[in-house]
Design a protein around this motif. Structure first.
Motif, short mmCIF file in Angstrom:
data_model
loop_
_atom_site.label_atom_id
_atom_site.label_comp_id
_atom_site.label_asym_id
_atom_site.label_seq_id
_atom_site.Cartn_x
_atom_site.Cartn_y
_atom_site.Cartn_z
N PRO A 57 -1.50 5.85 8.32
CA PRO A 57 -2.83 6.19 7.81
C PRO A 57 -2.92 7.67 7.48
N ASN A 58 -4.00 8.06 6.82
CA ASN A 58 -4.21 9.47 6.52
C ASN A 58 -4.20 10.29 7.81
N GLY A 59 -3.49 11.42 7.79
CA GLY A 59 -3.42 12.27 8.96
C GLY A 59 -2.40 11.84 9.99
N LYS A 62 2.83 11.87 7.93
CA LYS A 62 3.88 11.51 6.96
C LYS A 62 4.33 12.71 6.13
N SER A 63 3.38 13.34 5.46
CA SER A 63 3.73 14.44 4.57
C SER A 63 4.28 15.63 5.36
N ASP A 180 6.83 11.14 -2.23
CA ASP A 180 5.54 11.15 -1.55
C ASP A 180 4.48 10.65 -2.52
N GLU A 181 4.03 9.40 -2.34
CA GLU A 181 3.03 8.77 -3.19
C GLU A 181 3.43 8.82 -4.68
N HIS A 214 0.64 4.76 0.18
CA HIS A 214 -0.43 3.89 0.67
C HIS A 214 -0.41 2.55 -0.06
#
Length: 357
Positions: A57-59, A62-63, A180-181, A214
């Motif tokens: 999830p966001n946060g 991952k990045s 990344d995305e 995502h």
């Protein structure tokens, strides 16, 4: 450039951690420091040629993990090596062996035609002309670049620019490609083109791919191995099938009947989920029973018009995983002295093929 032994991991992280120090308001004029853990003890080993889906999830971190692996961020503790190199200490050497594509950042020259960006990158990476031409020829064919090679990057559509970004990341022949995305915001046609290209790239086994996204459809179509991170920790590392088994996702059997029944049949190991279409459609979940056993049992009991088997939805199982209780974080020691410098996530050094965002 020193090659890794064939059996050596391309990526190896041990107890990898990253903490940021932020200042929070503690009154009208006061600010206090607080340590925020972004990555909390990740262990990860990636072999040559693997395609890894790295999601969360966001946060979740991952990045931040990718930035430590590409040398943009220094770990707070732990160890990470990519292509046998410590990313920060050997940042320039590593940049020659990896490719990076961030969905919202560009490594292309905004006002130059795409063709000129590719030529400049050949000099940045010191790629022999023949190798560069061969790789560009392949990308032109597989990503259909010829229609916009002479258009300035700023005038390209998002889908065209992403195809250009992928090409730019591959022209120097990287051993590892971090994505990344890569399909964020793309239309259906562009998304399918990017997926097909990455699937072909991964099938050769020459390039290791690490994909964060995502869009779980990217993961299902491209990656055999799935690493799920939540609250900075790995909560699943294995196949998508193992994820389904671990978190209870199930196949469904959808049966269309010739005539509605007064009472739906009872099948061992396959609970009835719902009745639809005025009783003419029954949906069963395969728990202890297999799909073939459910179909055979229905065929003995009712007159069937049609039968379908629905595969479990990865989005459902990942959502179920995220709803699980969060791992209890280890106590964080109070920062000693002035460690506010640790809160910066940007870098002024230019790394070919990487973004500092």
């Amino acid at each position: 450039m020193t090659a890794l032994p064939p059996d050596a991991p391309v990526i190896e992280a041990r107890d990898l951690r990253k903490e940021f120090v932020v200042r929070v308001r503690a009154g009208r004029f006061r600010r206090t420091k607080r340590v925020v853990g972004a990555v909390d003890g990740i262990d990860l080993t990636v072999r040559r040629g693997e395609m890894i889906g790295y999601i969360g999830p966001n946060g979740a971190g991952k990045s931040t993990t990718l930035k430590m692996m590409t040398g943009v961020l220094s770990p707070s503790s732990g160890e990470v090596r990519v292509c046998g190199l410590p990313p920060v200490a050997q940042r320039v050497r590593l940049a020659l062996r990896i490719g990076v594509v961030f969905g919202q950042r560009s490594q292309l020259w905004w006002d130059l035609p795409l063709r000129d960006s590719f030529d400049l990158l050949r000099h940045v990476y010191r790629v022999p002309a023949a190798e560069h031409a061969a790789r560009l020829r392949r990308c032109r064919a597989e990503l259909d670049l010829d229609g916009f090679l002479d258009i300035p990057v700023r005038q390209l559509s998002l889908g065209q620019r992403m195809r250009g970004e992928l090409t730019a990341a591959l022209l120097h022949g990287p051993e590892v490609l971090f994505l990344d995305e890569p399909t964020i915001g793309l239309d259906l046609v562009s998304r399918q083109a990017v997926r097909a290209f990455l699937a072909e790239l991964g099938a050769t086994g020459d390039t290791t791919l690490v994909l964060t996204t995502h869009d779980l459809a990217d993961i299902e179509r491209l990656c055999r191995r799935l690493v799920v991170i939540d609250h900075g920790r790995v909560v699943h590392d294995g196949s998508i099938e193992a994820l389904h088994a671990r978190y209870g996702s199930r196949r469904r059997v959808v049966a269309d009947l010739e005539e509605p029944l007064a009472e739906p049949p009872v099948l061992p190991g396959a609970p009835l989920l719902r009745v639809e279409a005025d009783g003419r459609r029954l949906v069963f979940a395969c728990e202890s029973a297999t799909a073939s056993e459910v179909v055979a049992g229905l065929a003995r009991l009712v007159a069937l018009r049609d039968i379908a088997i629905e595969e479990p939805d990865i989005e459902d199982v990942v959502a179920r995983l995220y709803r699980a209780p969060a791992p209890t974080p280890a106590p964080t020691p109070a920062p000693a002295g002035d460690v506010a410098q640790g809160c910066s996530i940007t870098s002024t050094a230019k790394v070919p093929g990487a973004s500092a965002s």
